[in-house]
Design a protein around this motif. Structure first.
Motif, PDB file in Angstrom:
ATOM      1  N   THR A  93       0.792  -1.229   0.000  1.00 16.99           N
ATOM      2  CA  THR A  93       0.000   0.000   0.000  1.00 16.99           C
ATOM      3  C   THR A  93       0.827   1.283   0.000  1.00 16.99           C
ATOM      4  OG1 THR A  93      -0.108  -0.143   2.397  1.00 16.99           O
ATOM      5  CG2 THR A  93      -1.973  -1.026   1.185  1.00 16.99           C
TER       6      THR A  93
ATOM      7  N   ASN B  83       5.647  -0.764  -8.933  1.00 17.78           N
ATOM      8  CA  ASN B  83       5.974   0.425  -8.146  1.00 17.78           C
ATOM      9  C   ASN B  83       7.478   0.533  -7.913  1.00 17.78           C
ATOM     10  OD1 ASN B  83       3.958   2.266  -7.519  1.00 17.78           O
ATOM     11  ND2 ASN B  83       3.054   0.934  -5.959  1.00 17.78           N
TER      12      ASN B  83
ATOM     13  N   GLU C 207       1.980  -5.518  -8.725  1.00 14.19           N
ATOM     14  CA  GLU C 207       1.886  -4.078  -8.478  1.00 14.19           C
ATOM     15  C   GLU C 207       3.097  -3.584  -7.675  1.00 14.19           C
ATOM     16  OE1 GLU C 207      -0.593  -6.171  -8.400  1.00 14.19           O
ATOM     17  OE2 GLU C 207      -1.947  -5.312  -9.889  1.00 14.19           O
TER      18      GLU C 207
ATOM     19  N   ASP D  36       2.897   3.582  -3.448  1.00 12.67           N
ATOM     20  CA  ASP D  36       2.208   4.442  -4.412  1.00 12.67           C
ATOM     21  C   ASP D  36       2.592   5.921  -4.268  1.00 12.67           C
ATOM     22  OD1 ASP D  36       0.887   2.208  -5.223  1.00 12.67           O
ATOM     23  OD2 ASP D  36      -1.002   2.668  -4.227  1.00 12.67           O
ATOM     24  N   ASP D  37       2.941   6.303  -3.005  1.00 15.34           N
ATOM     25  CA  ASP D  37       3.118   7.730  -2.716  1.00 15.34           C
ATOM     26  C   ASP D  37       4.400   8.318  -3.267  1.00 15.34           C
ATOM     27  OD1 ASP D  37       0.898   7.214  -1.173  1.00 15.34           O
ATOM     28  OD2 ASP D  37       2.116   6.768   0.584  1.00 15.34           O
TER      29      ASP D  37
END
Lengths: 413, 212
Positions: free
Chosen positions: B77, B108, B104, B80-81
């Motif tokens: 999680t 990333n 994913e 993504d930032d």
């Protein structure tokens, strides 16, 4: 009664005597009185300054005795010789915020223009205005750079604002149980508090000091509501459950049957003795207006562009007033700005107020962070344990001469 | 292929190989950094500007006390930032097989760094194959010590599976190293069949930038 440490200084200074302070609202103020406490000694290079920013209803008395309540300071467990914020190595400063009621200019003080208490004529202030005043205080103390600014709750907002407004002055920032903006829920709870005060007939449109009344009931209810938001459901239930207060059975009336009711009433009553109702209006307003992204087109990350400050963000898992998602939003923004940031969610059921309580996972984190940045900054190593910490300061002390003309005794309501 | 020289130092063996590939002064993100051991070592030995992501509170606290900038979070999680190419190197050591969305995460990783170093236990190792084939049991060994019902490793793959995914995603494999049971690099060539059979762990250097 707590005996103050010899290196603890409570002082009051008058600032903005030449040029007035321009506030975010556009209003101008001057002079501005600032009451503050320092602990420890400023080193020769003036590189050991820890600025502590206090929460909404706290004040500069990290160490007591508190002049109104006579009780120990609110962060006595954390700040002192050999403690996590070790006053044998750091010069710790905490100032009562602008709008407060423990000696810094606020609505209960005398408006020089009228010779009467300000009341609602006091200008509306913001978190950034509070920071401006603190910056002027540090200027007055001859301090340019802050080694680390630390704050919990509203103090966390101030720490963030410091890092954004004065990035070149702030080496590190510890942001505890805070947020980058007040959420609708935060504003809602503050509005309940304000309405409770304003609904008290003794509030007299804010003019109670001139009219010889005090909105004690309204202020107490405001405190009771707010106090619930500082705790968590499990902590509250563990402490009180459905236990009855001084009785064997229900009264079938509206006495404080339950211990939790009695506890809240006590919280409300003791708060009224030390806090000014209008101060609560002004400070909660400042919090509601706080939105760090406002100046940056609503993009929080832009507030931290090119920041050199090292950040440590701490949240508490059971804090529902400033939940972990708020802290994570700050962390995300700092990451997007490629800032140096550490983040811990402390697993606890003690709620928002965990930063004021004995929570080893929190104090260990803070201690570890301070130790690592102190090492990096070349400050002398921490002494072991409070008993060993009474020796001489390893760095040559530099005399700071704060204005000591008035010890703020009994300045509370 | 020339394998990087193993470093001497007080850090875990498998981290040493990864550490040896990081150049001096690089910006490094270590995803699943544990107590910050590798980052602290890199900061000290190679003056890297390091950041960490770690799931456990105890790990984060230990890393913070070491002076490492670490955020509590997880690979699924919290990547993504970061902006594109935020780091010179991103490290994902022994973590990919425990993520919920490995594809994913991998995407990333190569997005936010110019080079990514990914290591994982090779499920194609002959011992795993042997345990399944002749004992009819889920493999349990040094690299994968958990029983099936308690393992955090929910997305195990073989070295060849991993290379297939990289190829599907257009990720360039700059370097591939297989470590045998003794932690020695073993030969890696062609389709990597040999490495897939004898490698216990695989270490890959990846990039999304072709031709670098």
């Amino acid at each position: 009664m707590v005996v103050p440490d010899p290196k603890t200084v409570n002082a009051v200074v008058e600032l903005c005597t030449d040029a007035p302070l321009r506030l975010d609202s556009g209003a101008e103020m001057g002079p501005v009185t600032v009451a503050y406490q320092t602990q420890g000694t400023l080193n020769a290079s003036r590189s050991n300054v820890v600025l502590v920013c206090h929460a909404l209803t706290l004040d500069q008395y990290m160490r007591g005795p508190h002049p109104v309540t006579g009780r120990p300071g609110w962060w006595e467990d954390m700040v002192g010789p050999g403690k996590v914020i070790d006053t044998t190595r750091f010069f710790v400063v905490c100032a009562n915020v602008l709008g407060g009621c423990m000696g810094t200019s606020g609505p209960k003080d005398i408006n020089p223009a009228t010779g009467k208490p300000w009341g609602l004529d006091f200008p509306v202030i913001t978190i950034r205005d509070m920071i401006r005043v603190q910056a002027l205080l540090l200027d007055h103390l001859g301090i340019e750079n802050i080694f680390c600014v630390i704050g919990g709750s509203m103090g966390a907002m101030q720490a963030l604002q410091w890092a954004v407004s004065y990035p070149e002055r702030v080496g590190a920032a510890v942001v505890i149980a805070g947020s980058w903006r007040h959420s609708a829920q935060n504003i809602a709870f503050n509005e309940v508090a304000r309405q409770a005060i304003m609904a008290d007939p003794d509030w007299r449109g804010g003019d109670y000091l001139n009219q010889g009344t005090r909105p004690a009931h309204g202020l107490a209810v405001a405190r009771m509501t707010a106090h619930i938001t500082y705790l968590s459901e499990p902590a509250l239930h563990r402490k009180f459950g459905r236990k009855l207060q001084d009785r064997e059975q229900l009264s079938y009336g509206f006495e404080a049957d339950f211990q939790v009711e009695s506890y809240l009433r006590h919280q409300g009553a003791s708060f009224v003795r030390r806090f000014d109702a209008n101060s609560l209006l002004y400070i909660t307003r400042a919090m509601d207006y706080f939105d760090l992204s406002d100046e940056y087109g609503g993009v929080l990350a832009n507030a931290f562009t090119r920041t050199k400050t090292r950040f440590c963000i701490v949240s508490f898992s059971s804090d529902w007033l400033y939940p972990t998602t708020d802290s994570r939003a700050i962390v995300r923004a700092l990451n997007a700005a490629a800032a140096n940031v550490s983040f811990v969610e402390v697993d606890t059921d003690k709620g928002h107020d965990a930063f004021l309580l004995d929570e080893p996972a929190f104090s260990d984190t803070l201690s570890g962070f301070l130790e690592s940045i102190a090492r990096r900054a070349g400050l002398p190593p921490k002494l072991k344990g409070p008993s060993d910490a009474r020796g001489d300061d390893p760095q040559a002390p530099l005399a700071v001469t704060p204005v000591r003309d008035s010890q703020p005794e009994g300045t509370g309501p | 292929m020339i394998f990087p020289k193993r470093l001497k130092g007080p850090i875990r063996d498998d981290l040493q190989l990864i550490g040896s590939m990081i150049p001096h002064g690089a910006r490094v993100l270590d995803v699943g950094c544990g107590n910050g051991e590798l980052l602290a070592w890199l900061a000290h030995e190679k003056q890297v500007d390091g950041r960490g992501v770690e799931l456990s509170m105890a790990g984060v606290r230990a890393a913070v006390a070491r002076g490492v900038a670490v955020i509590q979070g997880d690979a699924d999680t919290d990547l993504d930032d970061y902006p594109d190419d935020a780091f010179d190197y991103a490290i994902l050591s022994q973590t990919l097989q425990a993520t919920e969305r490995p594809r994913e995460v991998l995407g990333n990783l190569v997005r936010i760094s110019r080079r990514s170093i990914v290591s994982f236990p090779n499920f194609g190792n002959w011992r795993s194959r042997f345990q399944l084939m002749f004992r009819g049991r889920m493999p349990v060994g040094d690299c994968m010590p958990h029983e099936w019902w308690q393992t955090p490793n929910i997305h195990l793959c073989t070295t060849r599976d991993f290379l297939d995914l990289c190829s599907t995603m257009g990720i360039v494999v700059e370097k591939a190293i297989a470590l045998d049971a003794r932690g020695q690099a073993c030969s890696y060539s062609g389709q990597g069949r040999f490495a897939n059979l004898f490698g216990v762990q695989s270490v890959f250097v990846l990039t999304r930038h072709a031709g670098r």
